[in-house]
Scaffold this motif. Structure first.
Motif, PDB file in Angstrom:
ATOM      1  N   GLN A  52       0.841  -1.251  -0.018  1.00 53.28           N
ATOM      2  CA  GLN A  52      -0.131   0.211  -0.101  1.00 53.28           C
ATOM      3  C   GLN A  52       0.897   1.214   0.120  1.00 53.28           C
ATOM      4  O   GLN A  52       0.261   2.256  -0.191  1.00 53.28           O
ATOM      5  CB  GLN A  52      -0.994  -0.103   1.187  1.00 53.28           C
ATOM      6  CG  GLN A  52      -0.059   0.040   2.794  1.00 53.28           C
ATOM      7  CD  GLN A  52      -0.901   0.039   3.706  1.00 53.28           C
ATOM      8  OE1 GLN A  52      -2.370   0.402   3.687  1.00 53.28           O
ATOM      9  NE2 GLN A  52      -0.382  -0.438   5.087  1.00 53.28           N
ATOM     10  N   PHE A  53       2.223   1.144   0.039  1.00 54.35           N
ATOM     11  CA  PHE A  53       2.891   2.353   0.111  1.00 54.35           C
ATOM     12  C   PHE A  53       3.460   2.926  -0.906  1.00 54.35           C
ATOM     13  O   PHE A  53       3.974   3.928  -1.049  1.00 54.35           O
ATOM     14  CB  PHE A  53       4.185   1.967   1.189  1.00 54.35           C
ATOM     15  CG  PHE A  53       3.786   1.517   2.513  1.00 54.35           C
ATOM     16  CD1 PHE A  53       3.299   1.946   3.488  1.00 54.35           C
ATOM     17  CD2 PHE A  53       3.982  -0.001   2.671  1.00 54.35           C
ATOM     18  CE1 PHE A  53       2.844   1.693   4.573  1.00 54.35           C
ATOM     19  CE2 PHE A  53       3.745  -0.713   3.732  1.00 54.35           C
ATOM     20  CZ  PHE A  53       3.135   0.220   4.989  1.00 54.35           C
ATOM     21  N   PHE A  54       3.503   1.988  -2.119  1.00 51.73           N
ATOM     22  CA  PHE A  54       3.801   2.479  -3.484  1.00 51.73           C
ATOM     23  C   PHE A  54       2.583   2.401  -4.416  1.00 51.73           C
ATOM     24  O   PHE A  54       1.654   1.406  -4.339  1.00 51.73           O
ATOM     25  CB  PHE A  54       4.839   1.441  -4.176  1.00 51.73           C
ATOM     26  CG  PHE A  54       6.225   1.804  -3.254  1.00 51.73           C
ATOM     27  CD1 PHE A  54       7.036   2.563  -3.612  1.00 51.73           C
ATOM     28  CD2 PHE A  54       6.307   0.732  -2.188  1.00 51.73           C
ATOM     29  CE1 PHE A  54       8.434   2.546  -3.001  1.00 51.73           C
ATOM     30  CE2 PHE A  54       7.720   0.865  -1.458  1.00 51.73           C
ATOM     31  CZ  PHE A  54       8.699   1.499  -1.997  1.00 51.73           C
ATOM     32  N   ALA A  55       2.314   3.304  -5.250  1.00 57.39           N
ATOM     33  CA  ALA A  55       1.445   3.259  -6.234  1.00 57.39           C
ATOM     34  C   ALA A  55       1.888   3.866  -7.615  1.00 57.39           C
ATOM     35  O   ALA A  55       2.937   4.873  -7.696  1.00 57.39           O
ATOM     36  CB  ALA A  55       0.195   3.982  -5.735  1.00 57.39           C
ATOM     37  N   ASP A  75       4.307   7.254  -6.951  1.00 57.64           N
ATOM     38  CA  ASP A  75       3.956   7.563  -5.474  1.00 57.64           C
ATOM     39  C   ASP A  75       4.414   6.652  -4.516  1.00 57.64           C
ATOM     40  O   ASP A  75       4.424   5.549  -4.578  1.00 57.64           O
ATOM     41  CB  ASP A  75       2.640   7.987  -5.511  1.00 57.64           C
ATOM     42  CG  ASP A  75       2.174   8.957  -6.599  1.00 57.64           C
ATOM     43  OD1 ASP A  75       3.058   9.744  -6.919  1.00 57.64           O
ATOM     44  OD2 ASP A  75       1.012   9.048  -6.801  1.00 57.64           O
ATOM     45  N   PHE A  76       5.114   7.445  -3.334  1.00 60.07           N
ATOM     46  CA  PHE A  76       5.662   6.693  -2.461  1.00 60.07           C
ATOM     47  C   PHE A  76       5.053   7.398  -1.001  1.00 60.07           C
ATOM     48  O   PHE A  76       5.496   8.652  -0.869  1.00 60.07           O
ATOM     49  CB  PHE A  76       6.956   6.402  -2.332  1.00 60.07           C
ATOM     50  CG  PHE A  76       7.502   6.005  -1.013  1.00 60.07           C
ATOM     51  CD1 PHE A  76       7.262   4.650  -0.579  1.00 60.07           C
ATOM     52  CD2 PHE A  76       8.078   6.521  -0.082  1.00 60.07           C
ATOM     53  CE1 PHE A  76       7.550   4.253   0.913  1.00 60.07           C
ATOM     54  CE2 PHE A  76       8.725   6.334   1.178  1.00 60.07           C
ATOM     55  CZ  PHE A  76       8.302   4.844   1.568  1.00 60.07           C
ATOM     56  N   CYS A  77       4.425   6.696   0.052  1.00 62.13           N
ATOM     57  CA  CYS A  77       4.155   7.386   1.212  1.00 62.13           C
ATOM     58  C   CYS A  77       4.446   6.399   2.248  1.00 62.13           C
ATOM     59  O   CYS A  77       3.991   5.324   2.498  1.00 62.13           O
ATOM     60  CB  CYS A  77       2.588   7.919   1.290  1.00 62.13           C
ATOM     61  SG  CYS A  77       2.247   8.687   2.802  1.00 62.13           S
ATOM     62  N   PHE A  84      11.643   0.306   3.158  1.00 57.98           N
ATOM     63  CA  PHE A  84      10.574  -0.157   2.283  1.00 57.98           C
ATOM     64  C   PHE A  84      11.175  -0.805   1.113  1.00 57.98           C
ATOM     65  O   PHE A  84      11.982  -0.084   0.582  1.00 57.98           O
ATOM     66  CB  PHE A  84       9.406   0.907   1.924  1.00 57.98           C
ATOM     67  CG  PHE A  84       8.813   1.363   3.295  1.00 57.98           C
ATOM     68  CD1 PHE A  84       7.627   0.880   3.534  1.00 57.98           C
ATOM     69  CD2 PHE A  84       9.414   2.412   4.047  1.00 57.98           C
ATOM     70  CE1 PHE A  84       6.801   1.310   4.753  1.00 57.98           C
ATOM     71  CE2 PHE A  84       8.623   3.003   5.118  1.00 57.98           C
ATOM     72  CZ  PHE A  84       7.510   2.447   5.516  1.00 57.98           C
ATOM     73  N   TYR A  85      10.418  -1.688   0.592  1.00 54.59           N
ATOM     74  CA  TYR A  85      10.892  -2.536  -0.635  1.00 54.59           C
ATOM     75  C   TYR A  85       9.556  -2.835  -1.467  1.00 54.59           C
ATOM     76  O   TYR A  85       8.599  -3.408  -0.879  1.00 54.59           O
ATOM     77  CB  TYR A  85      11.702  -3.561  -0.561  1.00 54.59           C
ATOM     78  CG  TYR A  85      11.962  -4.258  -1.856  1.00 54.59           C
ATOM     79  CD1 TYR A  85      12.844  -3.971  -2.726  1.00 54.59           C
ATOM     80  CD2 TYR A  85      11.365  -5.468  -2.256  1.00 54.59           C
ATOM     81  CE1 TYR A  85      13.084  -4.685  -4.040  1.00 54.59           C
ATOM     82  CE2 TYR A  85      11.362  -6.147  -3.609  1.00 54.59           C
ATOM     83  CZ  TYR A  85      12.308  -5.581  -4.436  1.00 54.59           C
ATOM     84  OH  TYR A  85      12.554  -6.289  -5.627  1.00 54.59           O
ATOM     85  N   ASP A  86       9.676  -2.858  -2.670  1.00 58.17           N
ATOM     86  CA  ASP A  86       8.433  -3.353  -3.782  1.00 58.17           C
ATOM     87  C   ASP A  86       8.993  -3.265  -5.030  1.00 58.17           C
ATOM     88  O   ASP A  86      10.040  -2.795  -5.129  1.00 58.17           O
ATOM     89  CB  ASP A  86       7.047  -2.658  -3.373  1.00 58.17           C
ATOM     90  CG  ASP A  86       6.007  -3.504  -3.735  1.00 58.17           C
ATOM     91  OD1 ASP A  86       6.100  -4.285  -4.659  1.00 58.17           O
ATOM     92  OD2 ASP A  86       4.906  -3.087  -3.008  1.00 58.17           O
ATOM     93  N   CYS A  87       8.080  -3.531  -5.881  1.00 65.41           N
ATOM     94  CA  CYS A  87       8.874  -3.701  -7.243  1.00 65.41           C
ATOM     95  C   CYS A  87       7.389  -3.407  -8.293  1.00 65.41           C
ATOM     96  O   CYS A  87       6.158  -3.667  -7.853  1.00 65.41           O
ATOM     97  CB  CYS A  87       9.482  -4.659  -7.757  1.00 65.41           C
ATOM     98  SG  CYS A  87       8.412  -6.217  -7.921  1.00 65.41           S
ATOM     99  N   VAL A  88       7.604  -2.696  -9.446  1.00 60.26           N
ATOM    100  CA  VAL A  88       6.597  -2.650 -10.601  1.00 60.26           C
ATOM    101  C   VAL A  88       6.964  -3.850 -11.545  1.00 60.26           C
ATOM    102  O   VAL A  88       8.197  -3.831 -11.796  1.00 60.26           O
ATOM    103  CB  VAL A  88       6.740  -1.589 -11.263  1.00 60.26           C
ATOM    104  CG1 VAL A  88       5.787  -1.308 -12.542  1.00 60.26           C
ATOM    105  CG2 VAL A  88       6.484  -0.231 -10.258  1.00 60.26           C
ATOM    106  N   ARG A  89       5.816  -4.427 -11.747  1.00 65.81           N
ATOM    107  CA  ARG A  89       6.014  -5.827 -13.004  1.00 65.81           C
ATOM    108  C   ARG A  89       5.628  -5.194 -14.362  1.00 65.81           C
ATOM    109  O   ARG A  89       4.397  -4.715 -14.390  1.00 65.81           O
ATOM    110  CB  ARG A  89       5.441  -6.909 -12.319  1.00 65.81           C
ATOM    111  CG  ARG A  89       5.646  -7.415 -11.069  1.00 65.81           C
ATOM    112  CD  ARG A  89       4.924  -8.380 -10.440  1.00 65.81           C
ATOM    113  NE  ARG A  89       5.369  -9.002  -8.895  1.00 65.81           N
ATOM    114  CZ  ARG A  89       5.544  -8.374  -8.008  1.00 65.81           C
ATOM    115  NH1 ARG A  89       4.899  -7.041  -7.878  1.00 65.81           N
ATOM    116  NH2 ARG A  89       6.058  -8.862  -7.020  1.00 65.81           N
TER     117      ARG A  89
END
Length: 289
Positions: A52-55, A75-77, A84-89
């Motif tokens: 939920q932290f990245f969009a 966007d990051f909040c 924090f870590y995530d990725c766009v596929r």
């Protein structure tokens, strides 16, 4: 989704996104660009991050014509002061898939690189080498790129791109080979993957001066057996230069103002004159030839 930076005929830039030095509750936005480098129009699919932290925000054109690009906003909040870590596929049809990793951390990355590098006076035609370090102080690897303000043939800089390891550094080599008797300058712009092209790069100014007498001075000192300090030109010409320093127990007397005055008064820095009787170096070469 193991690949980064490219998927099929689509090029992704930057390869990694970094959100460094955030504040809790504040929204930060960065962008990445996907470009169709192929010869035909192709469809592109971008999948949302799972946390939920990245969009992501993008227009979703469906297909991209050759040479066209799609800009995607991320966007990051944060809700806490932590990592924090995530990725766009990213999918380009079939099994052509890639990921764009995203990192966020409270401490901003301050890539350390000197603002000035000065080679001073260098002999024409000779090569001087200096090494500097591009350092990273956060536990995440960063891509870097060095761009030169102009392709000055007197300077050589490498590597121009690569990756700074987490909490590590990369050695950058700068070479200076003056070809003319003047001062050469170069600006090196340092880009890191953290910024995605949205922030001003760090700039390092490099300078060096070609000076022909440097090579000759080194030759004269080598002939006189002296590494530093003044040289008695008269004794160099008559072959007793070494005795000058033997008499006085190294360079002490020559560094003394009175001692130096005595040598000037007796003409021991002579004969000099160049065009008349020849300078000390010329007389030495004539004597030993």
């Amino acid at each position: 989704y193991a690949r980064t930076g490219k998927v099929g005929d689509f090029a992704i830039k930057p390869h990694v996104m970094h959100f460094g030095g955030f504040e809790v509750g504040k929204v930060y936005t960065q962008r990445f660009v996907v470009t169709n480098t192929g010869r035909k129009s192709q469809r592109l699919q971008i999948l949302e991050p799972t946390s939920q932290f990245f969009a992501v925000r993008w227009e979703g054109k469906g297909s991209l014509a050759p040479g066209m690009s799609e800009t995607v906003r991320v966007d990051f909040c944060a809700d806490d002061m932590r990592y924090f870590y995530d990725c766009v596929r990213i999918r380009a049809g079939g099994d052509k898939n890639a990921i764009l990793p995203m990192h966020a951390y409270p401490t901003p990355n301050e890539a350390k690189f000197p603002k000035h590098v000065d080679f001073g006076l260098c002999a024409l035609g000779s090569t001087s080498v200096k090494t500097v370090r591009l350092a990273c102080k956060v536990p995440i690897a960063f891509e870097f790129e060095l761009r030169l303000s102009t392709e000055n043939k007197a300077f050589e800089v490498y590597p121009r791109s690569g990756e700074i390891p987490a909490n590590g550094d990369v050695e950058i080599t700068i070479k200076f080979t003056p070809r003319r008797q003047h001062t050469s300058t170069l600006d090196i712009e340092v880009f890191t993957g953290e910024f995605g092209g949205n922030t001003r790069p760090r700039v390092c100014n490099v300078r060096g001066t070609g000076f022909p007498s440097v090579a000759r001075d080194k030759g004269v000192r080598a002939l006189a057996g002296v590494s530093a300090g003044p040289i008695d030109a008269g004794r160099l010409a008559d072959g007793t230069a070494g005795a000058q320093f033997g008499e006085h127990g190294s360079l002490g007397a020559m560094n003394d103002a009175a001692g130096a005055g005595r040598y000037h008064a007796t003409g021991r820095f002579g004969p000099g004159g160049g065009a008349g009787g020849g300078d000390a170096y010329t007389e030495y070469v004539k004597r030993v030839a």
